[in-house]
Design an enzyme around this catalytic site. Structure first.
Site: not given
Length: 430
Positions: A43, A48, A51, A85, A89, A177, A198, A233, A236-237
């Site tokens: 994506t 990040h 992962h 989600k 997306r 998948q 998930d 999660k 993230k900031t």
């Protein structure tokens, strides 16, 4: 690390959330080296922090003698996984998707060994899906997929019940998948798929499809998601995701993220993400409980993670930048580094010409920076020893600043007292 030690290691670290048949999986792993795969949706052009749980899972299996496959979803990435989600997306262009696949693939080589008897493989599911016609896929795969089983998966059911709903495109993701698992089993003898919790529905769908199409028993393993103690999660900031690409998240910012992990989360991060051994883990846990102010666990986590992702040079740069933030002398810095370190510090601009000739009087510089309101206040502050130029104390109120005093290409750092900083940026008017 042996396979037996691997299972024990995963267990004490809390990395086994669900398995399809743990007893049989353990037997399989101890019988001979196995192939395990984890899929990564491209994506973005960089991985990040989120992962890293799965990257480290592949790494742990490889260190125990098994062969990891990092599967980059060039085909599935065109659709998007609905799992976890709340809405669909945006679809990426083929050009952007390929750029992302290339970027993620390059990063994988930082963490896995791609040669030797247990050398990792980097695969792209677009390679085997691009020639598959829609009719062929329906005949070969679709007929083996009970719709009732798909409707029962939490990832599908929750989206169907949501306001956003679920498109047929996303509904088809599970088939793609699942077929990846079948293909990898058939072509690479891969019998294990791992992922985040998930992904349980997608993984079990692949196991069922493998039984129907190949008549083989496949295995699934999931790890918990990387979340804070209150369920948010991690990674993230306010500025966004913490990326592994140094051009998106600098080594300094990466290091600071881990230094600032909450006490309630730090030991879980160490268990999940590092290869620190149990005895050191226990020592850090005891230290965090008895003397949390030292932040020993956070420092060890930040050092380990930054060195893993950015290497020795990256950790040295991050620690040097951190030293600057806490008053260390500033030398050989860059504009970009100072901008990151002092992102929230007020700055002013002035013409570079003031540094030529006799130079710029320190008193005038302090007034320009707004650290003082008057020249008398500037003189008094210097006399008291509370003025610093590039974190070096100024003792002479007659000092004249020249280009030799710049902390970087165009920036000079002034400080008054312990915490009041200001940056002066010098521009050239032509």
């Amino acid at each position: 690390m042996t396979t037996k030690n691997l299972i024990e290691d995963l267990r004490w670290r809390g990395l086994i959330h669900q398995t399809t048949d743990e007893a049989e999986l353990s037997k399989l792993l101890q019988s001979e080296p196995q192939t395990i795969y984890i899929g990564f949706d491209p994506t973005a052009s960089s991985l990040h922090v989120g992962h890293l749980m799965q990257v480290m899972m592949l790494r742990r299996f490889q260190q125990a003698g098994h062969r990891p496959i990092a599967l980059v979803g060039g085909a599935t990435g065109m659709i998007g996984d609905p799992s976890g989600k709340s809405e669909e997306r945006n679809l990426l262009s083929p050009e952007q998707l390929q750029s992302n696949v290339d970027g993620v693939g390059k990063q994988m080589k930082q963490f896995l060994v791609f040669d030797g008897s247990s050398g990792a493989k980097l695969l792209n599911n677009f390679d085997w899906m691009q020639g598959y016609s829609y009719l062929e896929f329906l005949r070969d795969v679709g007929k083996n997929f009970p719709v009732g089983a798909m409707m029962g998966k939490e990832s599908v059911r929750s989206r169907l019940e949501s306001e956003a709903g679920l498109s047929y495109t996303e509904f088809s993701y599970m088939l793609l998948q699942a077929y990846d698992f079948v293909y990898l089993c058939r072509e690479h003898n891969c019998r294990i798929q791992a992922g985040g919790s998930d992904q349980w529905g997608n993984i079990t769908a692949g196991i069922d499809l493998g039984r129907r199409m190949l008549g083989k028993q496949l295995f699934g393993l999931t790890a918990p998601l990387l979340t804070t103690s209150d369920g948010r999660k991690m990674g993230k900031t306010e500025k966004g995701a913490i990326w592994l690409d140094p051009d998106r998240t600098s080594p300094y910012e990466f290091y600071q993220y881990w230094i600032n992990v909450d006490d309630a989360d730090v030991m879980r991060c160490i268990a999940y993400l590092t290869e620190i051994h149990r005895d050191e883990y226990d020592s850090l846990a005891e230290q965090t409980a008895s003397d949390p102010g030292r932040r020993g666990a956070q420092k060890r986590l930040a050092q380990w993670m930054t060195e893993l992702v950015h290497g020795a040079e990256g950790i040295a740069s991050a620690q040097r930048a951190t030293s600057i933030l806490f008053g260390g002398e500033i030398e050989k810095a860059t504009d970009a580094q100072l901008g990151q370190i002092f992102a929230d510090v007020p700055s002013v601009e002035t013409d570079r010409s003031v540094l030529s000739g006799e130079g710029w009087w320190i008193v005038e510089a302090l007034q320009k920076s707004s650290l003082v309101k008057s020249s008398s206040e500037a003189r008094r502050s210097i006399k008291e020893g509370s003025v610093y130029l590039n974190n070096r104390r100024v003792t002479d109120m007659d000092v004249r600043l020249t280009e030799a005093d710049l902390a970087s290409e165009t920036v000079l750092v002034l400080r008054r007292g312990k915490k009041k900083y200001a940056l002066i940026r010098f521009t050239t008017n032509r």
